[in-house]
Design a protein around this motif. Structure first.
Motif, PDB file in Angstrom:
ATOM      1  N   SER A  43     -47.007   3.565  56.934  1.00 20.60           N
ATOM      2  CA  SER A  43     -47.659   3.280  55.660  1.00 20.60           C
ATOM      3  C   SER A  43     -46.631   3.304  54.535  1.00 20.60           C
ATOM      4  O   SER A  43     -45.655   4.063  54.583  1.00 20.60           O
ATOM      5  N   PRO A  44     -46.820   2.469  53.515  1.00 20.15           N
ATOM      6  CA  PRO A  44     -45.878   2.473  52.382  1.00 20.15           C
ATOM      7  C   PRO A  44     -45.836   3.837  51.696  1.00 20.15           C
ATOM      8  O   PRO A  44     -46.864   4.467  51.486  1.00 20.15           O
ATOM      9  N   ARG A  45     -44.620   4.282  51.348  1.00 27.23           N
ATOM     10  CA  ARG A  45     -44.435   5.542  50.633  1.00 27.23           C
ATOM     11  C   ARG A  45     -43.936   5.227  49.233  1.00 27.23           C
ATOM     12  O   ARG A  45     -42.918   4.546  49.062  1.00 27.23           O
ATOM     13  N   TRP A  46     -44.649   5.709  48.227  1.00 31.28           N
ATOM     14  CA  TRP A  46     -44.302   5.422  46.837  1.00 31.28           C
ATOM     15  C   TRP A  46     -42.926   5.998  46.510  1.00 31.28           C
ATOM     16  O   TRP A  46     -42.649   7.170  46.747  1.00 31.28           O
ATOM     17  N   SER A  47     -42.048   5.148  45.964  1.00 31.52           N
ATOM     18  CA  SER A  47     -40.696   5.602  45.619  1.00 31.52           C
ATOM     19  C   SER A  47     -40.341   5.278  44.174  1.00 31.52           C
ATOM     20  O   SER A  47     -39.184   5.471  43.778  1.00 31.52           O
ATOM     21  N   GLY A  48     -41.282   4.778  43.411  1.00 31.76           N
ATOM     22  CA  GLY A  48     -41.026   4.467  42.011  1.00 31.76           C
ATOM     23  C   GLY A  48     -40.029   3.332  41.849  1.00 31.76           C
ATOM     24  O   GLY A  48     -40.102   2.327  42.557  1.00 31.76           O
ATOM     25  N   ILE A  49     -39.098   3.509  40.948  1.00 31.18           N
ATOM     26  CA  ILE A  49     -38.117   2.451  40.669  1.00 31.18           C
ATOM     27  C   ILE A  49     -36.839   2.616  41.480  1.00 31.18           C
ATOM     28  O   ILE A  49     -35.803   2.025  41.153  1.00 31.18           O
ATOM     29  N   ALA A  50     -36.923   3.404  42.561  1.00 31.28           N
ATOM     30  CA  ALA A  50     -35.722   3.671  43.356  1.00 31.28           C
ATOM     31  C   ALA A  50     -35.099   2.391  43.902  1.00 31.28           C
ATOM     32  O   ALA A  50     -33.867   2.253  43.944  1.00 31.28           O
ATOM     33  N   ASN A  51     -35.942   1.442  44.345  1.00 36.29           N
ATOM     34  CA  ASN A  51     -35.412   0.181  44.878  1.00 36.29           C
ATOM     35  C   ASN A  51     -34.642  -0.592  43.816  1.00 36.29           C
ATOM     36  O   ASN A  51     -33.574  -1.157  44.097  1.00 36.29           O
ATOM     37  N   TYR A  52     -35.156  -0.608  42.596  1.00 36.17           N
ATOM     38  CA  TYR A  52     -34.500  -1.349  41.520  1.00 36.17           C
ATOM     39  C   TYR A  52     -33.221  -0.646  41.066  1.00 36.17           C
ATOM     40  O   TYR A  52     -32.226  -1.309  40.734  1.00 36.17           O
ATOM     41  N   VAL A  53     -33.235   0.677  41.069  1.00 37.04           N
ATOM     42  CA  VAL A  53     -32.020   1.422  40.723  1.00 37.04           C
ATOM     43  C   VAL A  53     -30.926   1.147  41.740  1.00 37.04           C
ATOM     44  O   VAL A  53     -29.765   0.918  41.392  1.00 37.04           O
ATOM     45  N   ARG A  54     -31.308   1.156  43.011  1.00 35.92           N
ATOM     46  CA  ARG A  54     -30.342   0.869  44.070  1.00 35.92           C
ATOM     47  C   ARG A  54     -29.786  -0.554  43.940  1.00 35.92           C
ATOM     48  O   ARG A  54     -28.581  -0.779  44.137  1.00 35.92           O
ATOM     49  N   LEU A  55     -30.638  -1.500  43.567  1.00 38.89           N
ATOM     50  CA  LEU A  55     -30.207  -2.889  43.431  1.00 38.89           C
ATOM     51  C   LEU A  55     -29.059  -3.030  42.438  1.00 38.89           C
ATOM     52  O   LEU A  55     -28.049  -3.679  42.722  1.00 38.89           O
ATOM     53  N   PHE A  56     -29.227  -2.433  41.284  1.00 40.59           N
ATOM     54  CA  PHE A  56     -28.290  -2.684  40.192  1.00 40.59           C
ATOM     55  C   PHE A  56     -27.176  -1.646  40.079  1.00 40.59           C
ATOM     56  O   PHE A  56     -26.265  -1.823  39.263  1.00 40.59           O
ATOM     57  N   THR A  57     -27.230  -0.588  40.870  1.00 40.05           N
ATOM     58  CA  THR A  57     -26.195   0.445  40.756  1.00 40.05           C
ATOM     59  C   THR A  57     -25.374   0.644  42.025  1.00 40.05           C
ATOM     60  O   THR A  57     -24.191   0.983  41.939  1.00 40.05           O
ATOM     61  N   ARG A  58     -25.972   0.407  43.200  1.00 41.55           N
ATOM     62  CA  ARG A  58     -25.264   0.718  44.441  1.00 41.55           C
ATOM     63  C   ARG A  58     -25.146  -0.448  45.406  1.00 41.55           C
ATOM     64  O   ARG A  58     -24.398  -0.349  46.371  1.00 41.55           O
ATOM     65  N   ASP A  59     -25.872  -1.510  45.171  1.00 43.74           N
ATOM     66  CA  ASP A  59     -25.897  -2.608  46.138  1.00 43.74           C
ATOM     67  C   ASP A  59     -24.928  -3.718  45.710  1.00 43.74           C
ATOM     68  O   ASP A  59     -25.274  -4.595  44.930  1.00 43.74           O
ATOM     69  N   ARG A  60     -23.719  -3.668  46.246  1.00 39.52           N
ATOM     70  CA  ARG A  60     -22.735  -4.702  45.926  1.00 39.52           C
ATOM     71  C   ARG A  60     -23.106  -6.037  46.549  1.00 39.52           C
ATOM     72  O   ARG A  60     -22.764  -7.096  46.011  1.00 39.52           O
ATOM     73  N   MET A 256     -39.134  -3.842  53.897  1.00 36.00           N
ATOM     74  CA  MET A 256     -40.043  -4.723  53.178  1.00 36.00           C
ATOM     75  C   MET A 256     -40.151  -4.355  51.701  1.00 36.00           C
ATOM     76  O   MET A 256     -40.248  -5.231  50.839  1.00 36.00           O
ATOM     77  N   GLY A 257     -40.124  -3.063  51.384  1.00 36.65           N
ATOM     78  CA  GLY A 257     -40.183  -2.651  49.987  1.00 36.65           C
ATOM     79  C   GLY A 257     -38.966  -3.103  49.211  1.00 36.65           C
ATOM     80  O   GLY A 257     -39.077  -3.607  48.087  1.00 36.65           O
ATOM     81  N   TYR A 258     -37.797  -2.948  49.815  1.00 34.90           N
ATOM     82  CA  TYR A 258     -36.557  -3.351  49.152  1.00 34.90           C
ATOM     83  C   TYR A 258     -36.495  -4.869  49.000  1.00 34.90           C
ATOM     84  O   TYR A 258     -36.070  -5.381  47.962  1.00 34.90           O
ATOM     85  N   ALA A 259     -36.927  -5.597  50.040  1.00 37.93           N
ATOM     86  CA  ALA A 259     -36.950  -7.055  49.965  1.00 37.93           C
ATOM     87  C   ALA A 259     -37.903  -7.530  48.872  1.00 37.93           C
ATOM     88  O   ALA A 259     -37.618  -8.507  48.171  1.00 37.93           O
ATOM     89  N   SER A 260     -39.027  -6.837  48.698  1.00 33.52           N
ATOM     90  CA  SER A 260     -39.970  -7.192  47.639  1.00 33.52           C
ATOM     91  C   SER A 260     -39.349  -6.989  46.265  1.00 33.52           C
ATOM     92  O   SER A 260     -39.570  -7.795  45.347  1.00 33.52           O
ATOM     93  N   ALA A 261     -38.550  -5.937  46.124  1.00 33.20           N
ATOM     94  CA  ALA A 261     -37.867  -5.703  44.851  1.00 33.20           C
ATOM     95  C   ALA A 261     -36.882  -6.830  44.547  1.00 33.20           C
ATOM     96  O   ALA A 261     -36.803  -7.314  43.406  1.00 33.20           O
ATOM     97  N   ILE A 262     -36.135  -7.278  45.566  1.00 37.33           N
ATOM     98  CA  ILE A 262     -35.207  -8.391  45.365  1.00 37.33           C
ATOM     99  C   ILE A 262     -35.971  -9.650  44.975  1.00 37.33           C
ATOM    100  O   ILE A 262     -35.557 -10.395  44.080  1.00 37.33           O
ATOM    101  N   ALA A 263     -37.100  -9.888  45.656  1.00 37.02           N
ATOM    102  CA  ALA A 263     -37.902 -11.073  45.360  1.00 37.02           C
ATOM    103  C   ALA A 263     -38.416 -11.051  43.923  1.00 37.02           C
ATOM    104  O   ALA A 263     -38.452 -12.085  43.244  1.00 37.02           O
ATOM    105  N   TRP A 264     -38.794  -9.856  43.431  1.00 38.27           N
ATOM    106  CA  TRP A 264     -39.294  -9.779  42.066  1.00 38.27           C
ATOM    107  C   TRP A 264     -38.182  -9.945  41.037  1.00 38.27           C
ATOM    108  O   TRP A 264     -38.392 -10.510  39.968  1.00 38.27           O
ATOM    109  N   VAL A 265     -36.998  -9.492  41.362  1.00 36.44           N
ATOM    110  CA  VAL A 265     -35.860  -9.747  40.472  1.00 36.44           C
ATOM    111  C   VAL A 265     -35.588 -11.248  40.412  1.00 36.44           C
ATOM    112  O   VAL A 265     -35.347 -11.806  39.328  1.00 36.44           O
ATOM    113  N   LEU A 266     -35.649 -11.909  41.559  1.00 27.26           N
ATOM    114  CA  LEU A 266     -35.460 -13.357  41.588  1.00 27.26           C
ATOM    115  C   LEU A 266     -36.540 -14.070  40.770  1.00 27.26           C
ATOM    116  O   LEU A 266     -36.256 -15.009  40.013  1.00 27.26           O
TER     117      LEU A 266
END
Length: 293
Positions: A43-60, A256-266
């Motif tokens: 089941s999805p686990r709520w992580s807040g804006i963690a995916n977006y923080v990872r996108l712009f700070t740690r994901d080269r 899937m959660g991280y991919a959704s975050a990338i899709a929303w940034v796009l």
């Protein structure tokens, strides 16, 4: 009257159901999943804006893919529109068998997005492909189209530009709708072909140019088949567009959660650029009856 309304609603029901089930629900679900950690198994686990923080700070990889995607869009869209307008202007002349040529130039837009054409493109630009054979026949050495990062992106860009048929047809329809009396008046005043194009044809085409710009930009941001089939995002991720990154995160790594975050940034990037295009259109798009100088 009531019966006609019910009949009309009945005709619209399949579209409304399809819009809700296959567009609206997945759209909202992906927004929710972008704030979760979800691997399709649990089941999805709520992580807040963690995916977006990872996108712009740690994901080269994301930053690299974003840069490649923006470069790809800003290369393909102007080149494709320019080439489409050029071909449309040629096909606007009344020549013998012109309808045959118009059909032939439109065919690539129908076939261009298919898997078969992507495979064909890969063989055309292979080390011993037809393109290198043609270059060798005129004294040029073989080019490593897929091994060099710059050449690989150029090859993918060519594939996108080759699919100019849909934009060309729209340009052609707009060219044929221009009042011929304007050209006759320009000819009487002594205007040449170049001045006529830039002072009559181009201003009258700006609404169509704007429409094609928006449509081609959105489609370019969503490009997947060509880079995936031809280069798989390589070499050195030089053709690793954001849709490929979304696909790998979602269906290979099951993030899937991280991919959704990338899709929303796009999605947000496309929305912002579209709004900028609409804002700028007030400066360069002219409609019939427009009184601006």
């Amino acid at each position: 009257m009531k019966g006609q309304r019910l009949l009309g609603l009945g005709y619209l029901t399949p579209y409304i159901v399809g819009l809700l089930v296959f567009t609206a629900v997945p759209f909202l679900a992906s927004l929710y999943l972008s704030f979760t950690s979800y691997d399709l198994m649990n089941s999805p686990r709520w992580s807040g804006i963690a995916n977006y923080v990872r996108l712009f700070t740690r994901d080269r990889t994301f930053i690299r893919s974003l840069n490649v995607t923006l470069l790809y869009v800003f290369l393909t869209v102007p080149l494709k529109l320019t080439f489409a307008l050029f071909i449309a202007a040629i096909l606007n002349y009344k020549l013998k068998f012109i309808n045959v040529f118009r059909t032939a130039f439109y065919v690539p837009s129908i076939l261009g997005g298919s898997i078969a054409i992507a495979v064909l493109w890969r063989y055309l630009f292979a080390s011993e492909g037809l393109v290198n054979m043609a270059l060798g026949a005129v004294g040029f050495g073989p080019v490593d189209w897929f091994g060099d990062p710059t050449n690989a992106l150029f090859t993918i860009t060519l594939l996108r530009c080759w699919q100019f048929g849909s934009a060309m047809v729209i340009f052609l329809a707009a060219l044929q709708s221009i009042d011929r009396s304007l050209y006759e008046a320009a000819e009487i005043d002594g205007a040449g072909k170049v001045r006529t194009f830039f002072f009559i044809t181009l201003p009258l085409l700006t609404p169509v140019i704007f429409f094609n710009l928006i449509m081609q930009m959105v489609q370019a941001f969503q490009e997947f088949n060509g880079p995936y089939i031809i280069t798989q995002g390589g070499p050195l991720k030089s053709t690793y567009l954001l849709p490929l990154y979304i696909y790998e995160e979602a269906f290979k790594k099951f993030n899937m959660g991280y991919a959704s975050a990338i899709a929303w940034v796009l999605f947000l990037i496309i929305m912002v650029l579209t709004l900028v295009a609409f804002w700028s259109s007030r400066k360069w798009v002219y409609y019939a009856g427009d009184k601006r100088s």
